[in-house]
Design an enzyme around this catalytic site. Structure first.
Site, PDB file in Angstrom:
ATOM      1  N   CYS A 171       1.850  67.269   5.863  1.00 46.84           N
ATOM      2  CA  CYS A 171       1.208  66.058   6.386  1.00 46.84           C
ATOM      3  C   CYS A 171      -0.299  66.252   6.590  1.00 46.84           C
ATOM      4  CB  CYS A 171       1.870  65.670   7.711  1.00 46.84           C
ATOM      5  SG  CYS A 171       1.245  64.110   8.352  1.00 46.84           S
ATOM      6  N   CYS A 213      -2.005  66.288  14.406  1.00 44.22           N
ATOM      7  CA  CYS A 213      -1.253  66.259  15.662  1.00 44.22           C
ATOM      8  C   CYS A 213      -0.989  67.701  16.132  1.00 44.22           C
ATOM      9  CB  CYS A 213       0.066  65.510  15.467  1.00 44.22           C
ATOM     10  SG  CYS A 213      -0.158  63.918  14.640  1.00 44.22           S
ATOM     11  N   CYS A 241       2.461  69.465  16.059  1.00 43.29           N
ATOM     12  CA  CYS A 241       3.390  69.229  14.953  1.00 43.29           C
ATOM     13  C   CYS A 241       3.475  70.337  13.907  1.00 43.29           C
ATOM     14  CB  CYS A 241       3.057  67.914  14.256  1.00 43.29           C
ATOM     15  SG  CYS A 241       4.341  67.484  13.045  1.00 43.29           S
ATOM     16  N   CYS A 246      18.458  58.165  12.332  1.00 43.15           N
ATOM     17  CA  CYS A 246      17.000  58.048  12.311  1.00 43.15           C
ATOM     18  C   CYS A 246      16.420  58.919  11.206  1.00 43.15           C
ATOM     19  CB  CYS A 246      16.447  58.467  13.671  1.00 43.15           C
ATOM     20  SG  CYS A 246      14.646  58.376  13.723  1.00 43.15           S
ATOM     21  N   CYS A 279      17.205  53.665  12.028  1.00 38.97           N
ATOM     22  CA  CYS A 279      15.865  53.798  12.588  1.00 38.97           C
ATOM     23  C   CYS A 279      15.044  54.617  11.607  1.00 38.97           C
ATOM     24  CB  CYS A 279      15.943  54.504  13.946  1.00 38.97           C
ATOM     25  SG  CYS A 279      14.317  54.738  14.715  1.00 38.97           S
ATOM     26  N   CYS A 300      10.992  51.597  19.070  1.00 37.38           N
ATOM     27  CA  CYS A 300      11.325  52.880  19.672  1.00 37.38           C
ATOM     28  C   CYS A 300      10.012  53.611  19.875  1.00 37.38           C
ATOM     29  CB  CYS A 300      12.244  53.682  18.753  1.00 37.38           C
ATOM     30  SG  CYS A 300      12.565  55.350  19.363  1.00 37.38           S
ATOM     31  N   ARG A 349      15.841  58.156  25.721  1.00 41.24           N
ATOM     32  CA  ARG A 349      16.460  59.195  24.889  1.00 41.24           C
ATOM     33  C   ARG A 349      15.939  60.586  25.236  1.00 41.24           C
ATOM     34  NH1 ARG A 349      19.139  55.890  21.185  1.00 41.24           N
ATOM     35  NH2 ARG A 349      18.103  53.876  20.918  1.00 41.24           N
TER      36      ARG A 349
HETATM   37  N1  SAM Z   1       4.808  61.227  10.720  1.00 40.27           N
HETATM   38  C1  SAM Z   1       5.294  60.162  11.508  1.00 40.27           C
HETATM   39  C2  SAM Z   1       4.483  59.937  12.738  1.00 40.27           C
HETATM   40  O1  SAM Z   1       3.876  60.876  13.249  1.00 40.27           O
HETATM   41  O2  SAM Z   1       4.430  58.806  13.202  1.00 40.27           O
HETATM   42  C3  SAM Z   1       6.742  60.307  11.897  1.00 40.27           C
HETATM   43  C4  SAM Z   1       7.347  61.669  12.243  1.00 40.27           C
HETATM   44  S1  SAM Z   1       6.718  62.490  13.697  1.00 40.27           S
HETATM   45  C5  SAM Z   1       7.284  64.155  13.442  1.00 40.27           C
HETATM   46  C6  SAM Z   1       7.720  61.837  15.024  1.00 40.27           C
HETATM   47  C7  SAM Z   1       7.473  62.315  16.427  1.00 40.27           C
HETATM   48  O3  SAM Z   1       8.065  63.593  16.649  1.00 40.27           O
HETATM   49  C8  SAM Z   1       6.046  62.531  16.893  1.00 40.27           C
HETATM   50  O4  SAM Z   1       5.399  61.357  17.233  1.00 40.27           O
HETATM   51  C9  SAM Z   1       6.256  63.397  18.125  1.00 40.27           C
HETATM   52  O5  SAM Z   1       6.387  62.579  19.270  1.00 40.27           O
HETATM   53  C10 SAM Z   1       7.563  64.128  17.838  1.00 40.27           C
HETATM   54  N2  SAM Z   1       7.310  65.569  17.680  1.00 40.27           N
HETATM   55  C11 SAM Z   1       6.785  66.180  16.602  1.00 40.27           C
HETATM   56  N3  SAM Z   1       6.671  67.517  16.798  1.00 40.27           N
HETATM   57  C12 SAM Z   1       7.131  67.771  18.042  1.00 40.27           C
HETATM   58  C13 SAM Z   1       7.261  68.961  18.822  1.00 40.27           C
HETATM   59  N4  SAM Z   1       6.874  70.145  18.373  1.00 40.27           N
HETATM   60  N5  SAM Z   1       7.784  68.850  20.058  1.00 40.27           N
HETATM   61  C14 SAM Z   1       8.183  67.643  20.528  1.00 40.27           C
HETATM   62  N6  SAM Z   1       8.074  66.495  19.837  1.00 40.27           N
HETATM   63  C15 SAM Z   1       7.553  66.548  18.607  1.00 40.27           C
HETATM   64  C1  DTB Z   2      11.098  61.460  18.715  1.00 45.62           C
HETATM   65  O1  DTB Z   2      10.449  60.979  19.664  1.00 45.62           O
HETATM   66  N1  DTB Z   2      11.611  62.686  18.690  1.00 45.62           N
HETATM   67  C2  DTB Z   2      12.256  62.948  17.426  1.00 45.62           C
HETATM   68  C3  DTB Z   2      12.213  61.556  16.751  1.00 45.62           C
HETATM   69  N2  DTB Z   2      11.381  60.800  17.613  1.00 45.62           N
HETATM   70  C4  DTB Z   2      11.778  61.443  15.348  1.00 45.62           C
HETATM   71  C5  DTB Z   2      11.556  64.025  16.671  1.00 45.62           C
HETATM   72  C6  DTB Z   2      11.424  65.319  17.407  1.00 45.62           C
HETATM   73  C7  DTB Z   2      10.801  66.337  16.502  1.00 45.62           C
HETATM   74  C8  DTB Z   2      10.717  67.692  17.115  1.00 45.62           C
HETATM   75  C9  DTB Z   2      10.013  68.667  16.257  1.00 45.62           C
HETATM   76  C10 DTB Z   2      10.693  68.976  14.942  1.00 45.62           C
HETATM   77  O2  DTB Z   2      11.922  69.221  14.908  1.00 45.62           O
HETATM   78  O3  DTB Z   2      10.004  69.028  13.922  1.00 45.62           O
HETATM   79 FE1  SF4 Z   3       2.114  64.163  10.445  1.00 46.93          FE
HETATM   80 FE2  SF4 Z   3       3.442  65.496  12.298  1.00 46.93          FE
HETATM   81 FE3  SF4 Z   3       1.431  63.915  13.009  1.00 46.93          FE
HETATM   82 FE4  SF4 Z   3       3.718  62.815  12.057  1.00 46.93          FE
HETATM   83  S1  SF4 Z   3       3.478  63.971  13.953  1.00 46.93           S
HETATM   84  S2  SF4 Z   3       1.609  62.268  11.504  1.00 46.93           S
HETATM   85  S3  SF4 Z   3       4.325  64.401  10.590  1.00 46.93           S
HETATM   86  S4  SF4 Z   3       1.279  65.774  11.752  1.00 46.93           S
END
Ligand code: SAM
Ligand code: DTB
Ligand code: SF4
Length: 341
Positions: A74, A78, A81, A118, A150, A210, A282
């Site tokens: 990506c 973030c 992430c 989802c 979702c 959501c 959730r």
């Molecule tokens: N890329 C899209 C976006 O960011 O909108 C969708 C997928 S993104 C991985 C979905 C959500 O996962 C993020 O907004 C964040 O709240 C959660 N998330 C990602 N990495 C995480 C982590 N290490 N710990 C907890 N939540 C995480």
């Molecule tokens: C949300 O708030 N939590 C879920 C779902 N929406 C998509 C994702 C959590 C991702 C945790 C980090 C990972 O497994 O990559």
């Molecule tokens: Fe990309 Fe992760 Fe940010 Fe979603 S949360 S936009 S996958 S860097």
């Protein structure tokens, strides 16, 4: 009586009016939210559980399944992430999964008891073209299996939101992640307002919203309260509020953050329940770091949904058999599929 989605947006995609005695507000001040968040823990949990039982009379927990349909690579930054290309986390960039593979996973999830499926993609935003067409196909397929569908795919345009709705998408996940004040320390490649705009488009297309956040990213109590307050002060509350505890991943800027304390997770969930009484709250990421007692406390505080399955998107989740054993011994009943899907 409270407001509903209909009174603001003219579409019938929303919960019943709140029961007698439960007020649905959209004008929370920071001081009011903080006063709730900082109550003695057991008073806060009692208050939240009382509201929870008034709204969710059957007291069931929804089992949801999560699948990363497009992993890694990506462009965004973030800080939490593991899928951001710029951090060396060991997550490999993959292509979008094929429709039959996704539907095979959805079928399995359904058999294991999921009522909501989802699909997550590591995209900044959705682009029109064959990939989006495949996602629409996945949405139709999941709905045909009799589950809520979702998706979380990044930013959307109005016409993309409309097409997702037409394909039958039940809900779109797009988190605010943190307070407006703390946001700039976590993400610089798109703004808090960009997120709010995507949420408006989702809402306007008639898709249920959501939207939640993550705790444990170095934020203050006021940041947590301002995140919840921003969610609750929307014209219409999100129907679904995921509360994530940061899963610190090596290679990300937040790798060294301390594990979220149970008490903080419980306070955040209870406050979300009080501010948004009708939302599904959730208990999302972070269950690997929580023991059974902590998870039960979260449910007592008003969490009524879990993700099950061995993986979230890229990180671990408790074993399926362990989750089922916990629900079984605690006598927690899973929510059945709804009749109006
Ligand atoms: N890329 C899209 C976006 O960011 O909108 C969708 C997928 S993104 C991985 C979905 C959500 O996962 C993020 O907004 C964040 O709240 C959660 N998330 C990602 N990495 C995480 C982590 N290490 N710990 C907890 N939540 C995480
Ligand atoms: C949300 O708030 N939590 C879920 C779902 N929406 C998509 C994702 C959590 C991702 C945790 C980090 C990972 O497994 O990559
Ligand atoms: Fe990309 Fe992760 Fe940010 Fe979603 S949360 S936009 S996958 S860097």
């Amino acid at each position: 009586m409270s407001d509903t989605a209909e009174s603001f947006h003219g579409h019938a995609h929303h919960a019943a009016p709140a029961p007698e005695g439960v007020t649905v507000r959209h004008d929370w001040s920071l001081a009011e939210v903080r006063a709730l968040y900082q109550l003695p823990l057991l008073d806060l949990v009692h208050k939240a559980q009382t509201v929870h039982r008034q709204v969710f009379v059957e007291n069931k927990v929804q089992l949801c399944s999560l699948l990363s349909i497009k992993t890694g690579g990506c462009s965004e930054d973030c800080a939490y992430c593991p899928q951001a290309a710029r951090y060396k986390t060991g997550v490999k960039a993959e292509k979008l999964m094929a429709v039959p593979e996704v539907l095979a996973a959805a079928t399995q999830a359904r058999q294991a008891g999921a009522t909501r499926f989802c699909m997550g993609a590591a995209w900044r935003e959705v682009k029109d073209g064959p990939q989006f067409d495949s996602v629409l196909e996945m949405v139709r397929g999941v709905r045909a299996l009799g589950m809520e569908a979702c998706a979380t795919l990044g930013m959307l345009t109005d016409s993309q939101a409309k097409r997702l709705r037409e394909a039958g998408l039940s809900a779109y996940n797009h988190n605010l992640d943190t307070s407006p004040e703390h946001y700039g320390d976590i993400i610089t490649t798109r703004t808090f307002d960009d997120r709010l705009r995507t949420l408006d488009r989702v809402r306007d297309a008639g898709i249920s919203v959501c939207c939640g956040g993550i705790i444990g990213m170095g934020e203050s109590v006021d940041d947590r309260c301002n995140l919840l307050r921003t969610l609750a002060n929307q014209e219409v509350h999100p129907e679904s509020v995921p509360i994530n505890a940061l899963v610190p991943v090596e290679g990300t800027p937040l790798a060294e953050q301390h594990r979220v304390e149970t008490v903080d997770m419980v306070r955040t969930i209870a406050t979300a329940r009080l501010l948004m009484p009708q939302a599904m709250v959730r208990l999302s990421a972070g269950r690997m770091q929580m023991n059974e007692e902590a998870q039960l406390l979260c449910m007592l505080a008003g969490a009524n949904s879990l993700f099950f399955g061995e993986k979230l998107l890229t990180t671990g989740n408790p074993e399926y058999t362990q989750d089922m054993a916990l629900l079984e011994k605690a006598g927690i009943r899973p929510l059945e599929p709804r009749q109006d899907w």
